[in-house]
Design a protein around this motif. Structure first.
Motif, short mmCIF file in Angstrom:
data_model
loop_
_atom_site.label_atom_id
_atom_site.label_comp_id
_atom_site.label_asym_id
_atom_site.label_seq_id
_atom_site.Cartn_x
_atom_site.Cartn_y
_atom_site.Cartn_z
N ILE A 1 29.63 57.76 35.51
CA ILE A 1 30.76 57.13 34.81
C ILE A 1 30.39 56.85 33.36
CG2 ILE A 1 32.15 55.01 34.75
CD1 ILE A 1 31.87 55.06 37.91
N GLU A 2 29.14 56.47 33.13
CA GLU A 2 28.68 56.20 31.76
C GLU A 2 28.67 57.45 30.90
OE1 GLU A 2 24.94 54.38 32.60
OE2 GLU A 2 25.65 52.37 32.05
N GLN A 3 28.58 58.61 31.57
CA GLN A 3 28.57 59.88 30.83
C GLN A 3 29.80 60.04 29.95
OE1 GLN A 3 28.05 63.06 33.62
NE2 GLN A 3 25.82 62.97 33.52
N GLY A 4 30.84 59.26 30.26
CA GLY A 4 32.04 59.24 29.40
C GLY A 4 33.01 60.34 29.70
N ILE B 1 52.73 41.94 37.99
CA ILE B 1 51.73 42.53 38.90
C ILE B 1 50.65 43.26 38.09
CG2 ILE B 1 51.36 44.25 40.73
CD1 ILE B 1 52.91 41.91 41.80
N VAL B 2 49.41 42.88 38.32
CA VAL B 2 48.29 43.56 37.65
C VAL B 2 47.22 43.94 38.69
CG1 VAL B 2 48.66 42.34 35.46
CG2 VAL B 2 47.00 41.43 37.10
N LEU B 3 46.51 44.99 38.38
CA LEU B 3 45.37 45.38 39.22
C LEU B 3 44.27 44.33 39.06
CD1 LEU B 3 43.97 47.56 40.98
CD2 LEU B 3 43.14 48.58 38.84
N ALA B 4 43.75 43.83 40.17
CA ALA B 4 42.71 42.79 40.12
C ALA B 4 41.44 43.30 40.82
CB ALA B 4 43.24 41.52 40.78
N ASP B 5 40.59 42.39 41.25
CA ASP B 5 39.39 42.74 42.04
C ASP B 5 38.50 43.73 41.31
OD1 ASP B 5 38.03 42.24 44.56
OD2 ASP B 5 38.54 44.29 45.11
N GLU B 6 38.00 44.74 42.01
CA GLU B 6 37.04 45.68 41.44
C GLU B 6 37.31 47.09 41.94
OE1 GLU B 6 33.74 43.97 44.33
OE2 GLU B 6 32.96 45.84 43.47
N ILE B 7 36.78 48.06 41.22
CA ILE B 7 36.71 49.44 41.72
C ILE B 7 35.26 49.85 41.58
CG2 ILE B 7 37.44 51.83 41.40
CD1 ILE B 7 40.12 50.83 40.37
N SER B 8 34.60 50.13 42.69
CA SER B 8 33.16 50.36 42.68
C SER B 8 32.79 51.14 43.94
CB SER B 8 32.44 49.00 42.68
OG SER B 8 32.56 48.41 43.97
N ASN C 1 28.08 47.15 40.12
CA ASN C 1 29.53 47.10 40.36
C ASN C 1 30.28 46.46 39.20
OD1 ASN C 1 29.11 48.35 42.77
ND2 ASN C 1 29.52 46.56 44.05
N ASN C 2 29.66 45.45 38.57
CA ASN C 2 30.26 44.84 37.39
C ASN C 2 30.38 45.87 36.27
OD1 ASN C 2 31.21 42.66 35.72
ND2 ASN C 2 29.14 42.42 34.87
N ALA C 3 29.31 46.63 36.06
CA ALA C 3 29.30 47.63 34.99
C ALA C 3 30.35 48.71 35.25
CB ALA C 3 27.91 48.27 34.87
N ILE C 4 30.44 49.17 36.50
CA ILE C 4 31.41 50.24 36.84
C ILE C 4 32.84 49.74 36.63
CG2 ILE C 4 32.34 51.61 38.76
CD1 ILE C 4 29.42 52.00 39.72
N THR C 5 33.13 48.55 37.14
CA THR C 5 34.49 48.01 36.98
C THR C 5 34.82 47.79 35.50
OG1 THR C 5 34.40 46.98 39.16
CG2 THR C 5 36.00 46.08 37.62
N ALA C 6 33.84 47.30 34.75
CA ALA C 6 34.07 47.03 33.32
C ALA C 6 34.27 48.32 32.52
CB ALA C 6 32.89 46.23 32.75
N LEU C 7 33.77 49.43 33.03
CA LEU C 7 34.02 50.72 32.37
C LEU C 7 35.37 51.30 32.80
CD1 LEU C 7 30.46 52.29 32.64
CD2 LEU C 7 31.67 51.79 30.50
N LEU C 8 35.71 51.15 34.08
CA LEU C 8 36.92 51.80 34.59
C LEU C 8 38.21 51.08 34.21
CD1 LEU C 8 35.83 52.86 38.22
CD2 LEU C 8 36.02 54.31 36.17
N TYR C 9 38.21 49.73 34.25
CA TYR C 9 39.47 49.01 34.06
C TYR C 9 40.09 49.23 32.68
CZ TYR C 9 39.79 46.82 38.67
OH TYR C 9 39.95 46.62 40.03
N PRO C 10 39.32 49.20 31.59
CA PRO C 10 39.95 49.50 30.29
C PRO C 10 40.53 50.91 30.23
CG PRO C 10 37.86 48.37 29.97
CD PRO C 10 37.93 48.74 31.42
#
Ligand code: TMP
Length: 248
Positions: free
Chosen positions: A245-248, A200-207, A57-66
């Motif tokens: 998601i890593e597939q880019g 206002i910013v998006l927080a938490d996670e998306i996973s 979940n950390n990896a997915i959020t770290a890829l999606l948020y940027p």
């Protein structure tokens, strides 16, 4: 649970949720978030845990948020610190779960007597008060404003950003063979800013914990419903979501 790496000295624990812990850092404007392997469902009445969940979940959020930032959605995310940790901007969380639905499923389908998978002609945004003790009750903008959780302008901004997230993520996942059925977002307020456009910013996670993902070809569930509904294969589903998601 995966142990946190020695990337930062451990600051004061600011908040512990069911799936994450938030720590202070040497910089008052930044927090360190640690993703846990714990999973809960039905307001923590059902509990489980599996190795690698926090890291996935950390990896997915770290890829999606940027990528969401690039699409014009400000987020709290700063950088990934380790397999299970990320650095975020310190915000005050608006105590609302913002749910966006593309397709009827879960509580929405049940409440309205609809078959799961019934298409919606436009996205539905729902707000729930973040309270396990009360079962995350459905609220609306008036509730949020009357109880001082957010202003009218902040709620308007939150809704706009939620739709922006949906407009980015829906085609993003479809090109990866995934239907984004629904998802939950949380928003935070940056201190000292009165303009909701800035604060206002998006927080938490998306996973897979916070979204419903259905394989576009097979219809297979690729998210936390595998845990909630005892479908098995939960680790494989989360890993497959990260791979796509890593597939880019
Ligand atoms: P629901 O159909 O159970 O209301 O869930 C809608 C979406 O929100 C689904 O993708 C799962 C997610 N969700 C959370 O992330 N946390 C929660 O506490 C709940 C109830 C749902």
């Amino acid at each position: 649970m995966t142990t946190s790496a020695n990337t930062q000295s451990s600051g004061e624990l600011k908040y512990e949720g069911k799936a994450k812990r938030v720590f202070a850092t040497a910089n008052p404007g930044e927090y360190r978030v640690e993703y846990k392997d714990d999973a809960t469902a039905f307001n923590a009445q059902k509990r489980g845990s599996w190795a690698g969940k926090g890291a996935t979940n950390n990896a997915i959020t770290a890829l999606l948020y940027p990528q969401l930032e690039d699409a014009g959605v400000p987020t709290h995310f700063l950088k990934k610190l380790s397999d299970t940790e990320q650095l975020v901007r310190a915000v005050t969380i608006v105590p609302i779960e913002v749910i966006v639905r593309n397709v009827a499923a879960g509580s929405f389908a049940k409440k309205l007597g609809l078959e799961e998978g019934t298409p919606l002609s436009r996205p539905v945004v729902e707000y729930c008060y973040k309270s396990d003790a009360l079962g995350d009750p459905l609220v609306n903008t008036d509730t949020a404003v009357a109880l001082g959780w957010a202003s009218v302008a902040e709620m308007k901004r939150i809704r706009q950003l939620a739709i922006q997230v949906r407009d980015f993520l829906t085609p993003y996942f479809l090109t990866r063979g995934i239907r984004l059925i629904d998802f939950k977002l949380e928003f935070g307020k940056l201190p000292g800013l009165s303009d909701p456009g800035e604060a206002i910013v998006l927080a938490d996670e998306i996973s897979p914990d916070t979204c419903r993902f259905w394989d576009a070809e097979t219809g297979e569930k690729m998210d936390k419903d595998r845990f909630r509904r005892d479908l098995g294969g939960v680790e494989a589903a989360y890993a497959e979501m990260l791979r796509r998601i890593e597939q880019g």
